[in-house]
Design a protein around this motif. Structure first.
Motif, short mmCIF file in Angstrom:
data_model
loop_
_atom_site.label_atom_id
_atom_site.label_comp_id
_atom_site.label_asym_id
_atom_site.label_seq_id
_atom_site.Cartn_x
_atom_site.Cartn_y
_atom_site.Cartn_z
N PHE A 82 0.69 -1.26 -0.01
CA PHE A 82 0.04 -0.07 0.08
C PHE A 82 0.74 1.28 0.00
CE2 PHE A 82 -2.99 3.35 1.75
CZ PHE A 82 -4.00 3.11 0.84
N GLY A 83 1.94 1.11 0.63
CA GLY A 83 3.11 2.24 0.54
C GLY A 83 3.37 2.62 -0.87
N GLU A 84 3.59 1.59 -1.58
CA GLU A 84 4.01 1.73 -2.97
C GLU A 84 2.90 2.26 -3.86
OE1 GLU A 84 5.14 -2.32 -4.02
OE2 GLU A 84 6.86 -2.29 -2.84
N ILE A 85 1.67 1.96 -3.69
CA ILE A 85 0.69 2.28 -4.37
C ILE A 85 0.46 3.98 -3.79
CG2 ILE A 85 -2.10 2.42 -4.35
CD1 ILE A 85 -1.69 -0.59 -4.15
N CYS A 86 0.50 4.35 -2.79
CA CYS A 86 0.39 5.72 -2.21
C CYS A 86 1.43 6.49 -2.61
CB CYS A 86 0.50 5.73 -0.52
SG CYS A 86 0.04 7.43 0.11
N HIS A 87 2.70 5.91 -2.98
CA HIS A 87 3.73 6.97 -3.27
C HIS A 87 3.99 6.91 -5.22
CE1 HIS A 87 4.73 6.36 0.92
NE2 HIS A 87 4.26 7.45 0.88
N LEU A 88 3.10 6.37 -5.88
CA LEU A 88 3.37 6.25 -7.21
C LEU A 88 3.52 7.70 -7.67
CD1 LEU A 88 0.78 3.63 -8.20
CD2 LEU A 88 3.16 3.34 -8.45
N GLU A 89 4.23 7.84 -9.01
CA GLU A 89 4.26 9.00 -9.56
C GLU A 89 3.96 8.69 -11.02
OE1 GLU A 89 8.38 10.24 -9.17
OE2 GLU A 89 8.91 8.21 -8.91
N GLY A 90 3.71 9.92 -11.72
CA GLY A 90 3.57 9.85 -13.28
C GLY A 90 2.19 9.17 -13.56
N MET A 91 2.38 8.30 -14.75
CA MET A 91 1.24 7.47 -15.05
C MET A 91 0.80 6.51 -14.06
SD MET A 91 -0.93 6.87 -17.31
CE MET A 91 -0.34 8.01 -18.81
N GLY A 92 1.62 6.15 -13.01
CA GLY A 92 1.03 4.97 -12.10
C GLY A 92 0.11 5.81 -11.15
N ALA A 93 0.33 7.19 -10.82
CA ALA A 93 -0.44 7.87 -10.00
C ALA A 93 -1.83 8.17 -10.83
CB ALA A 93 0.32 8.92 -9.42
N THR A 94 -1.80 8.60 -12.21
CA THR A 94 -3.04 8.79 -12.61
C THR A 94 -3.77 7.48 -12.89
OG1 THR A 94 -1.71 10.24 -14.03
CG2 THR A 94 -3.69 9.49 -15.07
N LEU A 95 -3.23 6.33 -12.98
CA LEU A 95 -3.90 5.17 -13.03
C LEU A 95 -4.49 4.76 -11.79
CD1 LEU A 95 -1.78 3.06 -15.56
CD2 LEU A 95 -4.15 4.04 -16.03
N ARG A 96 -3.86 4.96 -10.61
CA ARG A 96 -4.18 4.79 -9.13
C ARG A 96 -5.61 5.57 -8.95
NH1 ARG A 96 -0.47 7.73 -5.38
NH2 ARG A 96 -1.80 9.29 -6.25
N ASN A 97 -5.47 7.02 -9.40
CA ASN A 97 -6.46 7.77 -9.20
C ASN A 97 -7.74 7.44 -9.81
OD1 ASN A 97 -4.54 9.33 -7.51
ND2 ASN A 97 -4.58 10.97 -8.70
N MET A 98 -7.56 6.89 -11.12
CA MET A 98 -8.63 6.52 -12.03
C MET A 98 -9.47 5.45 -11.34
SD MET A 98 -7.18 7.18 -15.80
CE MET A 98 -8.63 6.33 -16.40
N LEU A 99 -8.52 4.37 -10.80
CA LEU A 99 -9.27 3.20 -10.47
C LEU A 99 -9.79 3.53 -8.99
CD1 LEU A 99 -9.66 -0.05 -10.04
CD2 LEU A 99 -7.40 0.02 -9.14
N LEU A 100 -9.28 4.15 -8.09
CA LEU A 100 -9.90 4.35 -6.73
C LEU A 100 -11.09 5.46 -6.74
CD1 LEU A 100 -6.75 4.98 -4.46
CD2 LEU A 100 -8.27 2.90 -4.74
N SER A 101 -11.20 6.38 -7.88
CA SER A 101 -12.10 7.34 -8.06
C SER A 101 -13.46 6.80 -8.30
CB SER A 101 -11.76 8.39 -8.79
OG SER A 101 -11.49 8.09 -10.19
N SER A 102 -13.15 5.52 -8.95
CA SER A 102 -14.66 4.92 -9.42
C SER A 102 -15.36 4.07 -8.49
CB SER A 102 -14.13 3.99 -10.59
OG SER A 102 -13.32 2.80 -10.17
N ARG A 103 -14.71 4.22 -7.28
CA ARG A 103 -15.29 3.28 -6.09
C ARG A 103 -16.11 4.57 -5.36
NH1 ARG A 103 -11.04 -1.12 -4.28
NH2 ARG A 103 -10.00 -1.63 -6.48
N GLY A 104 -17.14 3.85 -4.82
CA GLY A 104 -17.86 4.81 -3.90
C GLY A 104 -17.63 4.85 -2.29
N PRO A 105 -18.16 5.65 -1.48
CA PRO A 105 -17.66 5.96 -0.25
C PRO A 105 -18.28 4.62 0.83
CG PRO A 105 -19.29 7.38 -0.81
CD PRO A 105 -19.00 6.75 -1.88
N GLU A 106 -18.91 3.86 0.12
CA GLU A 106 -19.23 2.63 0.93
C GLU A 106 -18.58 1.13 0.43
OE1 GLU A 106 -23.57 2.48 1.20
OE2 GLU A 106 -23.73 4.31 2.08
#
Length: 404
Positions: free
Chosen positions: A361-385
């Motif tokens: 999870f530390g590696e995921i949290c600290h991604l940069e560049g395209m890795g961070a963009t893909l992480r944000n796209m994946l996580l933003s698709s999930r709801g708060p529940e």
């Protein structure tokens, strides 16, 4: 073969959160406990910590959850923000029916000293617990009659039926028993502390008022913020990877590097950075999981058994789970060796899984560049529940059913 009498006398080495919890759980199981701490007085350093529902359950089983709740904050949300853009990535609603239906206990944030004080007070009040400070363990021996501790200060050795080593990341007893050398440095360092909320203005004041846990994730760095102590203090932890790490020097992870690593962060993060405590830097360490938690009459617990990186906020939580499992095992077995084996069998796999996933999870949290963009796209698709991915961390393994 010597006959073990009941109640047992258990020695606990280490007076931190894990050691106090282990002493309390053991005493509540009906045994006599002597806890030895190397410092001259009991105390805990650091700042805030997060107590997921598995930790709240453990505190309830230890009888101290009401005391902890008097000063803890129950945040309404966990929020991940992009540290560069300042945009929200995802969040979890900790007051939604999806949370309360799935987890029977609250998610809390508290000051480390407040949790330590609650556990210490419970131990001081329990007639079966003896607390001794100024006792530095140098050696532990065991034979058929028990386990024997020797001290640097020249105290008469302490003999007990068994020993719980809760002496932390740099555990002397772990080295004597396991011999796996120094802990692994992640090359990350943390600056952390809590400041009075009255000192905050602007966006920081708004974040504090929301009572949410805010995680600002960025390339090779992140910032965590949340209120503690009834909202009177605001905890901040700035973490970053150093480019100047060397194993034989402390001249890395400096304030200058802190400023450099966060220079590209959004305005909200840069506004918060000057108020992050600089009194002490905390290099972040862990170890690879081990299978040998128990050596006859000596058992490892907490960071002595499974030190982990902080990215799942489970270090203290897992020590509390250890303590509860230990107490339950000691309540079911009159032989300390059998009790320790049952405790380790129950805890080993789960703790190892969390150790490994904390690194990931530390590696995921600290991604940069395209890795961070893909992480944000994946996580933003999930709801708060959407609790499916984290539920295994927040739900401890059930206690084994005693044999009839």
């Amino acid at each position: 073969m010597p006959v073990t009498t009941f109640p047992l006398h258990i020695a606990v080495v280490g007076g931190g959160i894990g050691g106090l919890a282990a002493a309390l759980a053991t005493a509540r199981a009906g045994h006599r406990v002597t806890l030895v701490e190397r410092a001259a007085r009991f105390g805990e350093i650091g700042a805030g910590l997060q107590l997921a529902p598995n930790a709240s359950l453990a505190l309830e089983e230890l009888g101290v959850l009401p005391a902890v709740r008097t000063s803890a904050v129950a945040p309404p949300r966990l929020v991940m923000m992009d540290a560069l853009t300042g945009e929200e990535v995802t969040s979890l609603d900790l007051r939604s029916p999806a949370y309360t239906d799935r987890f029977a206990h609250p998610y809390l944030v508290t000051h480390r000293t407040d949790l330590h004080a609650a556990l210490l007070a419970a131990c001081q009040e329990h007639p079966a617990v003896t607390l001794r400070t100024g006792h530095t363990v140098t050696e532990a021996e065991q034979d058929g009659s028990g386990a024997h501790l020797h001290f640097a200060e020249g105290h008469v050795r302490l003999t007990a039926d068994a020993v719980v080593a809760a002496d932390g990341l740099h555990s002397r007893l772990r080295q004597a028993l396991v011999g796996d050398g120094e802990p692994v440095c992640s090359r990350y360092v943390a600056f952390r502390g809590a400041l009075p909320t009255e000192r905050m203005t602007g966006r920081m004041s708004q974040h504090a008022a929301s009572e949410a846990v805010m995680v600002w994730a960025g390339p090779r760095m992140h910032l965590v913020q949340y209120p503690v102590r009834r909202g009177e203090l605001y905890n901040q932890v700035a973490v970053f990877e150093s480019d100047h790490y060397t194993p034989d020097s402390e001249a890395w992870g400096t304030e200058a590097e802190l400023e450099e690593r966060f220079a590209g962060a959004c305005e909200a993060v840069r506004d918060a950075l000057p108020l992050v405590s600089r009194d002490r830097r905390w290099p972040l360490y862990d170890r690879a999981p081990i299978t040998s938690w128990v050596h006859g009459r000596i058992a490892l617990l907490g960071d002595a058994a499974h030190p982990m990186l902080q990215y799942l906020a489970q270090g203290a939580c897992q020590a509390l789970e250890d303590a509860v499992a230990l107490g339950q095992a000691l309540g079911q077995h009159t032989d300390p060796v059998a009790a320790f084996a049952a405790y380790a069998d129950r805890r080993r796999e789960r703790a190892a899984r969390i150790q490994i996933n904390a690194r990931r999870f530390g590696e995921i949290c600290h991604l940069e560049g395209m890795g961070a963009t893909l992480r944000n796209m994946l996580l933003s698709s999930r709801g708060p529940e959407a609790f499916d991915d984290i539920s295994w961390v927040w739900t401890p393994d059930p206690a084994p059913v005693p044999a009839l």
